[in-house]
Structure formats: structure tokens, C-alpha cells
Design a protein around this motif. Structure first.
Motif, PDB file in Angstrom:
ATOM      1  N   ARG A 100       0.840  -1.212   0.000  1.00 45.19           N
ATOM      2  CA  ARG A 100       0.000   0.000   0.000  1.00 45.19           C
ATOM      3  C   ARG A 100       0.873   1.259   0.000  1.00 45.19           C
ATOM      4  NH1 ARG A 100      -4.253   1.766   4.703  1.00 45.19           N
ATOM      5  NH2 ARG A 100      -4.644   3.847   3.906  1.00 45.19           N
ATOM      6  N   VAL A 101       1.848   1.295   0.904  1.00 46.30           N
ATOM      7  CA  VAL A 101       2.741   2.447   0.992  1.00 46.30           C
ATOM      8  C   VAL A 101       3.534   2.604  -0.311  1.00 46.30           C
ATOM      9  CG1 VAL A 101       4.792   3.348   2.166  1.00 46.30           C
ATOM     10  CG2 VAL A 101       2.900   2.402   3.513  1.00 46.30           C
ATOM     11  N   SER A 102       4.034   1.497  -0.843  1.00 44.79           N
ATOM     12  CA  SER A 102       4.838   1.558  -2.072  1.00 44.79           C
ATOM     13  C   SER A 102       4.044   2.103  -3.248  1.00 44.79           C
ATOM     14  CB  SER A 102       5.390   0.174  -2.407  1.00 44.79           C
ATOM     15  OG  SER A 102       6.286  -0.238  -1.397  1.00 44.79           O
ATOM     16  N   ARG A 103       2.785   1.716  -3.351  1.00 47.58           N
ATOM     17  CA  ARG A 103       1.942   2.257  -4.438  1.00 47.58           C
ATOM     18  C   ARG A 103       1.791   3.770  -4.297  1.00 47.58           C
ATOM     19  NH1 ARG A 103      -0.769  -2.650  -3.647  1.00 47.58           N
ATOM     20  NH2 ARG A 103      -2.209  -1.711  -2.173  1.00 47.58           N
ATOM     21  N   GLU A 104       1.629   4.235  -3.062  1.00 42.57           N
ATOM     22  CA  GLU A 104       1.476   5.673  -2.838  1.00 42.57           C
ATOM     23  C   GLU A 104       2.780   6.437  -3.076  1.00 42.57           C
ATOM     24  OE1 GLU A 104      -0.722   7.001   0.559  1.00 42.57           O
ATOM     25  OE2 GLU A 104      -1.898   5.151   0.614  1.00 42.57           O
ATOM     26  N   LEU A 105       3.910   5.763  -2.893  1.00 43.82           N
ATOM     27  CA  LEU A 105       5.207   6.414  -3.088  1.00 43.82           C
ATOM     28  C   LEU A 105       5.666   6.403  -4.544  1.00 43.82           C
ATOM     29  CD1 LEU A 105       7.201   5.146   0.019  1.00 43.82           C
ATOM     30  CD2 LEU A 105       6.280   7.435  -0.377  1.00 43.82           C
ATOM     31  N   ALA A 106       5.015   5.621  -5.375  1.00 46.76           N
ATOM     32  CA  ALA A 106       5.414   5.547  -6.781  1.00 46.76           C
ATOM     33  C   ALA A 106       5.411   6.950  -7.390  1.00 46.76           C
ATOM     34  CB  ALA A 106       4.476   4.627  -7.553  1.00 46.76           C
ATOM     35  N   GLY A 107       6.515   7.306  -8.007  1.00 45.29           N
ATOM     36  CA  GLY A 107       6.603   8.602  -8.660  1.00 45.29           C
ATOM     37  C   GLY A 107       7.090   9.745  -7.790  1.00 45.29           C
ATOM     38  N   VAL A 108       7.407   9.479  -6.515  1.00 45.36           N
ATOM     39  CA  VAL A 108       7.929  10.540  -5.663  1.00 45.36           C
ATOM     40  C   VAL A 108       9.284  10.966  -6.228  1.00 45.36           C
ATOM     41  CG1 VAL A 108       8.897  11.043  -3.379  1.00 45.36           C
ATOM     42  CG2 VAL A 108       6.715   9.856  -3.562  1.00 45.36           C
ATOM     43  N   PRO A 109       9.475  12.254  -6.487  1.00 41.01           N
ATOM     44  CA  PRO A 109      10.734  12.733  -7.054  1.00 41.01           C
ATOM     45  C   PRO A 109      11.938  12.338  -6.195  1.00 41.01           C
ATOM     46  CG  PRO A 109       9.093  14.468  -7.105  1.00 41.01           C
ATOM     47  CD  PRO A 109       8.506  13.339  -6.294  1.00 41.01           C
ATOM     48  N   GLY A 110      12.937  11.756  -6.816  1.00 41.37           N
ATOM     49  CA  GLY A 110      14.171  11.383  -6.135  1.00 41.37           C
ATOM     50  C   GLY A 110      14.192   9.996  -5.542  1.00 41.37           C
ATOM     51  N   MET A 111      13.037   9.354  -5.414  1.00 47.61           N
ATOM     52  CA  MET A 111      13.016   7.988  -4.877  1.00 47.61           C
ATOM     53  C   MET A 111      13.275   7.018  -6.013  1.00 47.61           C
ATOM     54  SD  MET A 111      10.144   6.033  -2.691  1.00 47.61           S
ATOM     55  CE  MET A 111      10.527   4.495  -1.889  1.00 47.61           C
ATOM     56  N   LEU A 112      14.295   6.200  -5.835  1.00 51.49           N
ATOM     57  CA  LEU A 112      14.693   5.261  -6.880  1.00 51.49           C
ATOM     58  C   LEU A 112      14.054   3.884  -6.721  1.00 51.49           C
ATOM     59  CD1 LEU A 112      18.465   6.208  -7.027  1.00 51.49           C
ATOM     60  CD2 LEU A 112      16.581   7.088  -8.430  1.00 51.49           C
ATOM     61  N   GLY A 113      13.528   3.583  -5.544  1.00 58.69           N
ATOM     62  CA  GLY A 113      12.873   2.291  -5.318  1.00 58.69           C
ATOM     63  C   GLY A 113      12.938   1.904  -3.858  1.00 58.69           C
ATOM     64  N   ASN A 114      12.285   0.782  -3.529  1.00 61.12           N
ATOM     65  CA  ASN A 114      12.311   0.272  -2.161  1.00 61.12           C
ATOM     66  C   ASN A 114      12.103  -1.232  -2.169  1.00 61.12           C
ATOM     67  OD1 ASN A 114       9.359  -0.386  -1.509  1.00 61.12           O
ATOM     68  ND2 ASN A 114       9.212   1.670  -2.322  1.00 61.12           N
ATOM     69  N   GLU A 115      12.453  -1.855  -1.052  1.00 61.46           N
ATOM     70  CA  GLU A 115      12.335  -3.304  -0.906  1.00 61.46           C
ATOM     71  C   GLU A 115      11.884  -3.641   0.509  1.00 61.46           C
ATOM     72  OE1 GLU A 115      15.948  -5.268  -3.225  1.00 61.46           O
ATOM     73  OE2 GLU A 115      16.612  -3.673  -1.862  1.00 61.46           O
TER      74      GLU A 115
END
Length: 100
Positions: free
Chosen positions: A25-40
Motif C-alpha cells: 500500500r505504501v509503495s503504491r502511494e510512493l510511486a513517482g515521488v521525485p528522487g526515490m529510486l525504489g524500495n524493498e
């Protein structure tokens, strides 16, 4: 030095389905945040109740801008109940100083 930043959030729970659902859920909301390259989401092989969320940011400035924004706390709220409360600091922020 690459300038990249890794943010580690330590979690502890026996509710695998709950933390996985919150992470997605959090990852979907963070998609496209400027400067974030990804998460695991990582789960310990030695302690199945121990999890780490690692996010990678292009720079400290990009992470700081997002963290100080108004949506930071609301966006990450679903993961908050799973934080490892036994740790004095349930997170770490690391600058990448070398890479191959």
C-alpha cells in the motif's frame, strides 16, 4: 561518493500478511515521488519476525524534501504499527560512499 541515500526502517511482527499488505500500500502511494529510486521489503532468514524496508534515494536533498513534506507521515502510516519498538531508533539513514 555517489550521493545516493539508503533509508532502513526496522520492523518486527508475526503478522506477515499484514506487513506485506502495508508495504505494498505504501509503495503504491510512493510511486513517482521525485528522487526515490525504489524500495524493498526484506525478511530475516535468521529471525522470521524481523523485517527491514530499504528505500533508495538519489540524494540526501531528495529524501529530506520528501520527509519534510506534508504527506510523509500519512503515506507511511500503514507501516508504523509494525516498527520494531525494542530498538532505540527503529530506522537508519546511510549515505552511499562507495559502489561497484
Amino acid at each position: 561518493m555517489s550521493g545516493a541515500v539508503k533509508v532502513l526502517l526496522y520492523h518486527r511482527t508475526g503478522d506477515v500478511g499484514g506487513i506485506e499488505a502495508a508495504y505494498h500500500r505504501v509503495s503504491r502511494e510512493l510511486a513517482g515521488v521525485p528522487g526515490m529510486l525504489g524500495n524493498e521489503l526484506l525478511r530475516s532468514r535468521h529471525d522470521p519476525a524481523s523485517f527491514v524496508v530499504i528505500s533508495t534515494w538519489e540524494s540526501t536533498a531528495a529524501f529530506d524534501e520528501w520527509e519534510q513534506g506534508t504527506e510523509h507521515k500519512n503515506t507511511t502510516a500503514p507501516l508504523r504499527p509494525y516498527r520494531d519498538g525494542e530498538l532505540a531508533r527503529p530506522f537508519g539513514i546511510y549515505e552511499v560512499t562507495a559502489r561497484y
